[in-house]
Scaffold this motif. Structure first.
Motif, PDB file in Angstrom:
ATOM      1  N   ASP A 165       0.952  -0.857   0.145  1.00 29.58           N
ATOM      2  CA  ASP A 165      -0.089   0.020  -0.032  1.00 29.58           C
ATOM      3  C   ASP A 165       0.863   1.467  -0.002  1.00 29.58           C
ATOM      4  OD1 ASP A 165      -2.435  -1.490   0.070  1.00 29.58           O
ATOM      5  OD2 ASP A 165      -2.740  -1.420   2.117  1.00 29.58           O
ATOM      6  N   TRP A 166       1.788   1.325   0.886  1.00 27.04           N
ATOM      7  CA  TRP A 166       2.969   2.432   1.029  1.00 27.04           C
ATOM      8  C   TRP A 166       3.302   3.049  -0.788  1.00 27.04           C
ATOM      9  CZ3 TRP A 166       7.847   2.822   3.219  1.00 27.04           C
ATOM     10  CH2 TRP A 166       9.033   4.146   3.294  1.00 27.04           C
ATOM     11  N   THR A 167       4.181   1.248  -1.086  1.00 28.22           N
ATOM     12  CA  THR A 167       4.469   1.661  -2.629  1.00 28.22           C
ATOM     13  C   THR A 167       3.132   2.429  -3.438  1.00 28.22           C
ATOM     14  OG1 THR A 167       5.780  -0.639  -2.757  1.00 28.22           O
ATOM     15  CG2 THR A 167       5.011   0.945  -4.185  1.00 28.22           C
ATOM     16  N   LEU A 168       1.943   1.797  -3.282  1.00 29.27           N
ATOM     17  CA  LEU A 168       0.684   2.586  -4.307  1.00 29.27           C
ATOM     18  C   LEU A 168       0.537   3.676  -4.068  1.00 29.27           C
ATOM     19  CD1 LEU A 168      -1.426  -0.313  -4.249  1.00 29.27           C
ATOM     20  CD2 LEU A 168       0.037   0.510  -6.432  1.00 29.27           C
ATOM     21  N   GLU A 169       0.943   3.801  -2.606  1.00 29.08           N
ATOM     22  CA  GLU A 169       1.096   5.856  -2.447  1.00 29.08           C
ATOM     23  C   GLU A 169       1.832   6.356  -2.085  1.00 29.08           C
ATOM     24  OE1 GLU A 169       1.896   7.208   1.810  1.00 29.08           O
ATOM     25  OE2 GLU A 169      -0.235   6.851   1.980  1.00 29.08           O
ATOM     26  N   LEU A 170       3.229   6.314  -2.974  1.00 27.67           N
ATOM     27  CA  LEU A 170       3.901   7.105  -3.006  1.00 27.67           C
ATOM     28  C   LEU A 170       4.205   6.561  -4.712  1.00 27.67           C
ATOM     29  CD1 LEU A 170       7.016   5.521  -1.582  1.00 27.67           C
ATOM     30  CD2 LEU A 170       5.848   7.907  -0.929  1.00 27.67           C
ATOM     31  N   THR A 171       3.840   6.005  -5.403  1.00 23.55           N
ATOM     32  CA  THR A 171       3.918   5.698  -7.052  1.00 23.55           C
ATOM     33  C   THR A 171       2.509   6.017  -7.948  1.00 23.55           C
ATOM     34  OG1 THR A 171       3.842   3.282  -7.361  1.00 23.55           O
ATOM     35  CG2 THR A 171       5.717   3.418  -6.961  1.00 23.55           C
ATOM     36  N   GLY A 172       1.444   6.574  -7.279  1.00 18.23           N
ATOM     37  CA  GLY A 172      -0.103   6.367  -7.495  1.00 18.23           C
ATOM     38  C   GLY A 172      -0.822   5.520  -8.856  1.00 18.23           C
TER      39      GLY A 172
END
Length: 413
Positions: A165-172
């Protein structure tokens, strides 16, 4: 090849010895693992959001179900696909909900959750290794080891959720592209493993990454077309993957393709040909008769050892199958080595090739099968392990059996 039976040698007080409680790591293992992680994401979302049960109540429901199934899983004494994979499905949901509660319920930033779960996983691994001297999943044969294993699985699900989820938050990234990153990392780990990277490290890294892969795959299938998904919804995605899990588990239950052990550990079926008297186990990674090994066996035979068991680790580069071609070749080499040792020592010697590539696993599975009074280690020291004082003989010392290192280099021609 090795078989398994009731262990009669020294074990830790308060432990139960059983058959390995974890399936062999085959392609089926990874398929079901990814299916389980997808269900963990989609089913939790369906109960929590679509049905409106709420995050707290959803967590309580699945935690109660996990405890009930977990009790059943701990009570059985061998790997049963139904119990095992039901536990994985439920623990995937609970692991997801742990992170969701921190993020949505307590407003904990994802980078903090990722850091906390990473540290917690390192602590679990550290305590597990300090006690057992191995993190291998091939010898989950005692209740403490099984406890460490399931605790690790729970933390990896929570960590995978937070990191994903953090990766998706950072990358969008959207649902489609988000599948590619964990899939690419898993592919890179597979290549590293094939090139000789440590199998235990590779396994647990891939295990963690299957969580964001499965979750992102679930989002891709369940999200509406307007968001880049396939529009199946969380309910149909959950039903589809649960059905796939059920079919695969039934198939494995019938074929036993993910099991190498066939004998129930709780019976009175200890090997009928187990000789009386003192038994010495010799573990080596090459079926070559060395002068040091001949001398060591002569000394044991003169001291009253009545049975010598020479175990050679699987020479296959990777444990891809129980009957690898290289293992069949090694069996002929072992027979020649046993014949030569008998001629030079006049000792009662038998030999076998382990299904395991790692010497630690080979020894522990041998200890499951027969009572051993002493272990002779004829294995080349790994430089890193030697520097860290974690040579095989040091790691085996906790078994309560005398361990002696003998020369592993063959005689000069």
């Amino acid at each position: 090849m090795t078989t398994t039976s009731l262990h009669r040698g020294p074990v830790r007080a308060g432990t139960r010895v059983m058959l390995n409680k974890v399936p062999e790591v085959t392609i089926y293992f990874w398929i079901i693992k990814i299916l389980c992680t997808t269900v963990g994401e989609s089913f939790a979302d369906y109960i929590n959001e679509t049905l409106g049960v709420g995050l707290t109540n959803t967590t309580l429901i699945f935690s109660a179900a996990l405890i009930a199934v977990g009790i059943a899983q701990f009570r059985v004494r061998r790997y049963l696909p139904g119990f095992y994979w039901t536990s994985v499905v439920l623990i995937s949901v609970v692991g997801t909900l742990l992170t969701d509660n921190l993020t949505d319920g307590q407003n904990v930033p994802l980078w903090i959750s990722t850091t906390v779960f990473s540290v917690l996983l390192a602590v679990v691994f550290g305590v597990w290794y300090a006690r057992e001297r191995t993190l291998s999943i091939h010898t989950i044969v005692t209740t403490p080891r099984e406890s460490f294993y399931w605790l690790t699985v729970l933390v990896t699900f929570a960590l995978g959720t937070a990191a994903g989820d953090w990766t998706l938050e950072l990358t969008g990234w959207g649902p489609g592209p988000s599948v590619l990153l964990p899939a690419g990392l898993i592919a890179a780990i597979f290549v590293a493993w094939r090139l000789g990277a440590g199998p235990v490290l590779c396994f647990w890294l891939a295990f963690i990454l299957t969580r964001p892969l499965g979750a992102n795959l679930g989002d891709f299938l369940g999200s509406p077309h307007s968001d880049g998904g396939q529009g199946l919804g969380t309910l149909w995605t959950s039903i589809l993957f649960l059905a796939a899990i059920l079919v695969t588990v039934v198939y494995l239950s019938i074929t036993k393709k993910d099991q190498t052990e066939r004998v129930y550990a709780g019976g009175d079926d200890f090997s009928a040909d187990q000789p009386e008297g003192r038994c010495v186990l010799v573990i080596t990674d090459h079926p070559v008769v060395t002068p040091a090994l001949v001398t060591a066996i002569k000394e044991r035979a003169a001291a009253g050892a009545t049975h010598i068991h020479l175990v050679v680790t699987n020479p296959a580069e990777h444990e891809l199958s129980e009957r690898h071609e290289q293992a069949r070749v090694a069996e002929a080499d072992v027979n020649r080595a046993v014949t030569e040792l008998r001629q030079q020592t006049s000792a009662d010697i038998v030999g076998s090739v382990s299904i395991r590539h790692d010497p630690m696993d080979a020894v522990e599975e041998s200890l499951q099968r027969e009572s051993v009074d002493e272990i002779l280690v004829s294995v080349e020291h790994h430089r890193v392990a030697h520097a860290l004082h974690q040579d095989l003989e040091d790691r085996l010392s906790h078994r309560g059996v005398p361990v002696v290192a003998v020369g592993a280099s063959p005689a000069a021609p």
